[in-house]
Design a protein around this motif. Structure first.
Motif, PDB file in Angstrom:
ATOM      1  N   UNK A 129       0.837  -1.205   0.000  1.00 17.42           N
ATOM      2  CA  UNK A 129       0.000   0.000   0.000  1.00 17.42           C
ATOM      3  C   UNK A 129       0.872   1.256   0.000  1.00 17.42           C
ATOM      4  N   UNK A 130       1.873   1.298   0.872  1.00 14.46           N
ATOM      5  CA  UNK A 130       2.731   2.479   0.966  1.00 14.46           C
ATOM      6  C   UNK A 130       3.596   2.635  -0.286  1.00 14.46           C
ATOM      7  N   UNK A 131       4.016   1.519  -0.878  1.00 20.40           N
ATOM      8  CA  UNK A 131       4.780   1.587  -2.127  1.00 20.40           C
ATOM      9  C   UNK A 131       3.907   2.148  -3.252  1.00 20.40           C
ATOM     10  N   UNK A 132       2.661   1.685  -3.329  1.00 15.53           N
ATOM     11  CA  UNK A 132       1.741   2.191  -4.356  1.00 15.53           C
ATOM     12  C   UNK A 132       1.463   3.675  -4.145  1.00 15.53           C
ATOM     13  N   UNK A 170       8.274  -7.555  -5.898  1.00 14.86           N
ATOM     14  CA  UNK A 170       8.712  -8.216  -4.680  1.00 14.86           C
ATOM     15  C   UNK A 170       8.498  -7.307  -3.484  1.00 14.86           C
ATOM     16  N   UNK A 171       7.959  -7.856  -2.414  1.00 12.58           N
ATOM     17  CA  UNK A 171       7.826  -7.159  -1.142  1.00 12.58           C
ATOM     18  C   UNK A 171       8.429  -8.078  -0.079  1.00 12.58           C
ATOM     19  N   UNK A 181      10.855  -7.709  10.165  1.00 15.95           N
ATOM     20  CA  UNK A 181      10.612  -6.939  11.383  1.00 15.95           C
ATOM     21  C   UNK A 181      10.019  -5.586  11.071  1.00 15.95           C
ATOM     22  N   UNK A 182      10.746  -4.530  11.458  1.00 21.10           N
ATOM     23  CA  UNK A 182      10.268  -3.163  11.232  1.00 21.10           C
ATOM     24  C   UNK A 182      10.886  -2.505  10.009  1.00 21.10           C
ATOM     25  N   UNK A 183      11.512  -3.297   9.152  1.00 19.64           N
ATOM     26  CA  UNK A 183      12.031  -2.762   7.894  1.00 19.64           C
ATOM     27  C   UNK A 183      11.509  -3.618   6.747  1.00 19.64           C
ATOM     28  N   UNK A 184      11.495  -3.021   5.576  1.00 17.12           N
ATOM     29  CA  UNK A 184      10.970  -3.731   4.410  1.00 17.12           C
ATOM     30  C   UNK A 184      11.621  -3.187   3.150  1.00 17.12           C
ATOM     31  N   UNK A 185      11.526  -3.977   2.096  1.00 11.52           N
ATOM     32  CA  UNK A 185      12.003  -3.521   0.793  1.00 11.52           C
ATOM     33  C   UNK A 185      11.009  -3.949  -0.277  1.00 11.52           C
ATOM     34  N   UNK A 186      10.998  -3.181  -1.339  1.00  8.68           N
ATOM     35  CA  UNK A 186      10.116  -3.433  -2.472  1.00  8.68           C
ATOM     36  C   UNK A 186      10.937  -3.283  -3.740  1.00  8.68           C
ATOM     37  N   UNK A 187      10.741  -4.212  -4.668  1.00 11.20           N
ATOM     38  CA  UNK A 187      11.319  -4.090  -6.004  1.00 11.20           C
ATOM     39  C   UNK A 187      10.170  -3.770  -6.952  1.00 11.20           C
ATOM     40  N   UNK A 222      12.875   0.251  -3.222  1.00 12.92           N
ATOM     41  CA  UNK A 222      12.432   1.136  -2.157  1.00 12.92           C
ATOM     42  C   UNK A 222      12.702   0.434  -0.835  1.00 12.92           C
ATOM     43  N   UNK A 223      13.160   1.189   0.159  1.00  9.14           N
ATOM     44  CA  UNK A 223      13.260   0.631   1.507  1.00  9.14           C
ATOM     45  C   UNK A 223      12.313   1.409   2.408  1.00  9.14           C
TER      46      UNK A 223
END
Length: 149
Positions: free
Chosen positions: A27-30, A85-86, A90-96, A128-129
């Motif tokens: 959602x935040x990436x979009x 890719x998502x 934990x409290x970090x994430x990445x998106x391709x 995106x991180x």
């Protein structure tokens, strides 16, 4: 949920099938991609960046808006995004995401340009991180575009 916005000219090619934290990050990436495109098409930084992006990302968006504004750039057409890719740890994430400007339009007072002519040829590979700021809210820490998808 389809995050595409025909009026703005952004199309999400993927069909999000994530759940839990991964769905929240998607959602935040979009939202990020939508507000990035809004910034490109208006030459004004979207106010949404103040609450969803790091100071570094906000500064980068301001630089884009300032540069395009000074060039009297006009960006439009259709911007296509495919989130591939998502990953949540934990409290970090990445998106391709793969960014496709093939149907975008670019112009300035001197004429019109193809995506290739303005450096948006091919399908760009973006990472995106994110950092979690509360249960369902994430902020974009970095946005890096390198290479092609």
């Amino acid at each position: 949920m389809d995050y595409s916005n025909a009026e703005l000219g952004i199309v999400f090619e993927d069909e999000p099938q994530w759940a839990g934290d991964a769905a929240a990050v998607y959602h935040w990436a979009a939202l990020y991609e939508t507000e990035y495109w809004r910034t490109l098409t208006t030459n004004t930084v979207s106010p949404a960046f103040a609450t969803m992006a790091s100071p570094e990302v906000q500064a980068w968006m301001q630089q884009i808006a300032d540069t395009n504004g000074s060039l009297q750039a006009e960006v439009g057409g259709v911007f296509r995004v495919d989130v591939r890719d998502v990953v949540v740890e934990g409290d970090s994430a990445s998106v391709i995401a793969c960014l496709d400007y093939a149907d975008a339009t670019f112009a300035d007072p001197n004429g019109s340009y193809t995506p290739d002519q303005v450096g948006f040829g091919g399908v760009s590979h973006q990472e995106l991180t994110f950092l979690r700021v509360d249960a369902d809210a994430w902020i974009v820490q970095t946005s890096t575009v390198e290479g092609k998808c």
